[in-house]
Design an enzyme around this catalytic site. Structure first.
Site, PDB file in Angstrom:
ATOM      1  N   SER A  35       2.638   1.587   1.581  1.00 50.89           N
ATOM      2  CA  SER A  35       1.277   2.092   1.452  1.00 50.89           C
ATOM      3  C   SER A  35       0.280   1.060   1.946  1.00 50.89           C
ATOM      4  O   SER A  35       0.639  -0.060   2.275  1.00 50.89           O
ATOM      5  CB  SER A  35       0.979   2.420  -0.009  1.00 50.89           C
ATOM      6  N   LYS A  36      -0.953   1.455   1.999  1.00 51.43           N
ATOM      7  CA  LYS A  36      -2.046   0.591   2.438  1.00 51.43           C
ATOM      8  C   LYS A  36      -2.037  -0.752   1.721  1.00 51.43           C
ATOM      9  O   LYS A  36      -2.434  -1.774   2.262  1.00 51.43           O
ATOM     10  CB  LYS A  36      -3.390   1.288   2.171  1.00 51.43           C
ATOM     11  N   ARG A  37      -1.594  -0.690   0.500  1.00 54.63           N
ATOM     12  CA  ARG A  37      -1.550  -1.879  -0.331  1.00 54.63           C
ATOM     13  C   ARG A  37      -0.737  -2.996   0.328  1.00 54.63           C
ATOM     14  O   ARG A  37      -1.007  -4.173   0.162  1.00 54.63           O
ATOM     15  CB  ARG A  37      -0.911  -1.482  -1.671  1.00 54.63           C
TER      16      ARG A  37
END
Length: 498
Positions: free
Chosen positions: A265-267
RNA sequence: GGCCCGUUCGUCUAGCGGUUUAGGACACCGCCCUCUCAAGGCGGAGGUCACCGGUUCGAAUCCGGUACGGGCUACCA
C-alpha cells in the site's frame, strides 16, 4: 505431470495471451508484473499479446485511468499486438463496446439450458446469506429461482419485474478441475460454487461472465493473471462449458506484498508505475525487478534484460508464494542499469534531469557534447536514481557554492590553518597551469605535490579544496571536477574562501 | 463459517527422494584500492528448509495433521 482431462489441450493453437486491466486506477505494481509476464510469454513463444480494457464498472472506470495505464505500459517498453490504439482482428478491445457479444453469449447459454432469470431482490439475498452463513454452510445463492418455469419467468419479466440472469450449474456436475501452470492441479467441489450472476438487472455483464466470454472470443490460450482470480476460475470454466467453448490454460500469479509482508500500500512507498518514473527509476530496471519477483531464469541470474525475457521467459519457474517488494533491491538494480548504459544515452538523460531542475537548457547537450561525455562516467557510476543527478552535479552549473554545514564544521572550522595553507598552495599550483593545459591530466600532475607541500595526509590536504570547489565534503573526483568547472570558476571559488 | 492456496538466510529466490557441510542475488560486516563519495576486488556472518507425525535404507523434496499468512465467498473487478 498429467494433463487435466477438463482442460482443453490448446497446445496446437498459437499462443494468445492478454492483459486485461480494469481502469479503476493507475497501473499498479502487481498489474505491471502481470502485464510483463503475459507480454514476455507471448514474445518467448512467438504468440500474440493482447491488451484489453475491462471497463465494465462504469462507476470507477475513467478515460484518464485508461490513458495512464497505456502510457505506463509504453513507458515500461511493453508493446501489444492487438488492443487500444493498435486495433486488431478481435476487437473492439474495450468491454463497454462489446455489449453485443455478451448478449449473444447469454442467448447461447439460454439455448443450452445454462442460464435462468432470478427475481430475488438484493434484500432477500442478503437475508438468505446471513442465515446460510449462520448455519455454517456455503453462503452462495440457494437457487430459489431455478425452478421457475419458462412461462412463469417470461411472464414476470414481461410484467416489468426486475431480474438478473444467473448461470445454471447442472445438478449432477462433478468437481471443476483445471491444471494451473503455477499451482498445479486445482479442484473445486461443484457445490462450493453457486449460480452466480451473469447479467445484472440493468443488462450489464458481470466480470466473471464478460471476462471469460471475451477470452473465448479472442481465442485466448493462456490466462495469466493474479492469484485473486483462482476462486473465479471454476466459475469461468463453467461458463465456457455452457457455451461449448474451449478452455484455456491458466497461470495464477501470487500477490505482491510490501516489505513487511502485508498487502502493498501507499504506506510502503509508491504503488503506481508512473511514480517510479518520477522518482528516477529506469523502465528496464523496474521491468527486471518485477520479472524476478516471482519468477527466476535459473536461480542464479539476477540481471535480466527485456531481450532475455522475450526469449527465455516461461511459465515453469513461477513461484507460488507471495513476494515482498524490496525497494532497496530495485534501487540497486536501477544503479546497475544506469552504470551499464550507453554514455550517450546517459548524457541525454542527465541533461534532461538537469534541465528539469532548472540548471541548464534542454538543448545544452548539443551545445557542448564533449563536456557532457566527460562528465557522464563520473556521474553514472555514482547514480542510483536519476533524481540523484541534479544534486550531485549542481556545483558545476551554479555561479557560486556555499559550503554546507558538514563542510563548515568538519573542515573549515576544524583546522582553519590547514585550510588556508592548502587553499593557498592549491591556488598557486593551479594558477601556474597554462589555460591551454587545463585538463584532469595536467591538474592531477600538478596537484600531486599538494599533500607534501602543506604537510598533511592526502585526504586532509585535498578536503579544503573539495569544499571550495563543490561546497561539500562529498563530491565527484576533485581533479575532474576542476577540469569541468573551468579554470576561472575554480580559482574564483578558492579565492572566495581565502 | 465455507471453499481454495501458500510457508527455504532479514528480503527475492535455486532446489522436484541420495550429487547439499542447502546454491545465487540484495541488504549487512571486515579488509584491500583510494583526494571524498561511489564503483571494483577479496573475505565473513546469516537458514534446526513453519511445526508435528508418517512413508522410505535415506526427505527441504512424498503423504497427513496443526499453526500462521493470503485469496474468494457481491447485481466489484
Amino acid at each position: 505431470m498429467s494433463t487435466d482431462p477438463v482442460t482443453t489441450d490448446t497446445a496446437a493453437r498459437p499462443v494468445r495471451v492478454r492483459f486485461a486491466p480494469s481502469p479503476t486506477g493507475s497501473l499498479h505494481l502487481g498489474g505491471a508484473r502481470t502485464a510483463i509476464y503475459n507480454w514476455a510469454f507471448a514474445r518467448a513463444t512467438g504468440g500474440s499479446f493482447i491488451l484489453r480494457i475491462d471497463d465494465t464498472d462504469p462507476e470507477r472506470s475513467t478515460p484518464e485511468n485508461i490513458a495512464q495505464i497505456i502510457s505506463a505500459l509504453e513507458w515500461l517498453g511493453i508493446d501489444w499486438d492487438e488492443g487500444p490504439v493498435r486495433g486488431g482482428d478481435y476487437g473492439p478491445y474495450f468491454q463497454t463496446e462489446r455489449a453485443a457479444s455478451y448478449v449473444q453469449a447469454l442467448e447461447t447459454l439460454q439455448a443450452n439450458g445454462w442460464a435462468y432469470r432470478c427475481f430475488c431482490t438484493p434484500v432477500e439475498l442478503a437475508a438468505k446469506r446471513e442465515i446460510a452463513r449462520a448455519k455454517g454452510g456455503s453462503a452462495g445463492y440457494d437457487g430459489a429461482c431455478r425452478t421457475l418455469s419458462e412461462e412463469q419467468s417470461q411472464a414476470r419479466a414481461n410484467a416489468g419485474e426486475p431480474f438478473v440472469w444467473r448461470l445454471k450449474i447442472p445438478v449432477d456436475h462433478g468437481a471443476i478441475a483445471f491444471n494451473d501452470a503455477v499451482c498445479g492441479h486445482t479442484e473445486f467441489p461443484a457445490d462450493s460454487i453457486d449460480d452466480f450472476v451473469l447479467v445484472r438487472s440493468d443488462g450489464s455483464p458481470t466480470y466473471n461472465f464478460a471476462s471469460i466470454v471475451d477470452d473465448a472470443a479472442m481465442a485466448i490460450t493462456h490466462v495469466i493473471r493474479g492469484n485473486d482470480h483462482v476462486s473465479n476460475t471454476p466459475k469461468q470454466i463453467l461458463v465456457l462449458e455452457g457455451l461449448g467453448a474451449p478452455i484455456p490454460n491458466f497461470a495464477h500469479l501470487s500477490m505482491i506484498n510490501g516489505p513487511d509482508g502485508k498487502k502493498l500500500s501507499k504506506r510502503h512507498g509508491s504503488t503506481g508505475v508512473e511514480e517510479y518514473a518520477d522518482e528516477g527509476y529506469l523502465p528496464e530496471a523496474l521491468m527486471n525487478y518485477l520479472a524476478l519477483l516471482g519468477w527466476s531464469l535459473d536461480g542464479e541470474t539476477t540481471l535480466i534484460d527485456a531481450d532475455t525475457l522475450k526469449t527465455h521467459f516461461n511459465l515453469e519457474h513461477i513461484a507460488k508464494r507471495p513476494a515482498n517488494f524490496d525497494f532497496t533491491k530495485l534501487t540497486w538494480m536501477n544503479s546497475e542499469y544506469l552504470r551499464a548504459m550507453e554514455p550517450e544515452r546517459f548524457a541525454h538523460l542527465m541533461v534532461e534531469c538537469l534541465a528539469r531542475a532548472g540548471l541548464v537548457a534542454y538543448d545544452d547537450f548539443e551545445q557542448r557534447p564533449d563536456w557532457y561525455l566527460t562528465l557522464t562516467p563520473l556521474v553514472s557510476e555514482r547514480t542510483k536514481l536519476l533524481t540523484d543527478i541534479a544534486p550531485m552535479t549542481r556545483f558545476l552549473f551554479v555561479d557560486t557554492v556555499e559550503p554546507d554545514e558538514t563542510a563548515r564544521k568538519k573542515v573549515l572550522e576544524k583546522d582553519p590553518t590547514l585550510v588556508e595553507r592548502a587553499l593557498q598552495v592549491a591556488q598557486e599550483i593551479l594558477e601556474n597551469i597554462d589555460p591551454e593545459n587545463w585538463d584532469t591530466e595536467h591538474i592531477e600532475a600538478a596537484m600531486a605535490d599538494l599533500p607534501d607541500s602543506v604537510g598533511a595526509k592526502p585526504r586532509l590536504a585535498y578536503q579544503p579544496l573539495r569544499v571550495a570547489v563543490a561546497g561539500s565534503t562529498v563530491s565527484l573526483p576533485l581533479n575532474e571536477s576542476m577540469e569541468l568547472l573551468g579554470r576561472e570558476k575554480t580559482l574564483a571559488r578558492i579565492r572566495a574562501l581565502l
